[in-house]
Design a protein around this motif. Sequence first.
Motif, mmCIF file in Angstrom:
data_model
loop_
_atom_site.group_PDB
_atom_site.id
_atom_site.type_symbol
_atom_site.label_atom_id
_atom_site.label_comp_id
_atom_site.label_asym_id
_atom_site.label_seq_id
_atom_site.Cartn_x
_atom_site.Cartn_y
_atom_site.Cartn_z
ATOM 1 N N GLU A 75 0.830 -1.213 0.000
ATOM 2 C CA GLU A 75 0.000 0.000 0.000
ATOM 3 C C GLU A 75 0.865 1.263 0.000
ATOM 4 O O GLU A 75 0.560 2.230 -0.685
ATOM 5 N N ARG A 135 -2.650 -0.284 -9.261
ATOM 6 C CA ARG A 135 -2.489 0.932 -8.455
ATOM 7 C C ARG A 135 -1.094 1.528 -8.620
ATOM 8 O O ARG A 135 -0.935 2.746 -8.717
ATOM 9 N N ASP A 136 -0.077 0.661 -8.686
ATOM 10 C CA ASP A 136 1.299 1.146 -8.836
ATOM 11 C C ASP A 136 1.504 1.861 -10.171
ATOM 12 O O ASP A 136 2.203 2.881 -10.238
ATOM 13 N N ALA A 139 -0.280 5.200 -9.960
ATOM 14 C CA ALA A 139 0.435 6.107 -9.056
ATOM 15 C C ALA A 139 1.812 6.508 -9.591
ATOM 16 O O ALA A 139 2.475 7.360 -9.006
#
Length: 196
Positions: A75, A135-136, A139
Amino acid sequence: MPTTDADLRARIVAGAIDAYRAGDFHRVGPDEVAAHAEVPVADVHRAFPTWDLLVVAVIDRWNNGSRRSLWPVAERDGVVAYLRARLQAGIEDPGLVRLRIAVLSAASNPGHPAAGWFRTQYTRAFEDLTFGLVRDVVAGREPRGASPRHAAEQLMALYEGLQLQSMVRDDAEPLSGFDRAVSRMRVGWAAARVGA
């Protein structure tokens, strides 16, 4: 004060984890678990009528517990950092790695009584990596060219392969091998974006 069934099962699972830390997967049986849990062998059989139920409980507590405790790394810092942290945890606790590798064989055997549960756990771990990589990429922690599913396949293969090597090669250096391989993978992921 009598021990409740839940307390007894928890004690036996903890004893089994200690037994697996101390010995080879194939040499651990009810006697070794009972000795580490400091309970009669009959209690092990009563709490876990089949050996597979005990192994499932051990994997659930030990492996899934390790996975859950380290997920905040994913996370905060991304999936690559999370898998590196899991490799480090395996170096510090090789009994868990030995158990995971042994259980992968059972997961691949459709006739094994716990194969379905093992396969579900494996699939869930893979999907966690895939969603974490989505998500990585969003981001900016991983290149835009990275396909999260393909990256998860590569990272899982790397993680498992390095764990296996660390069990059988005296000169294995899983962390430095992981870092080198991830650097090369990221170059390929970035190149895929340029070529798109």
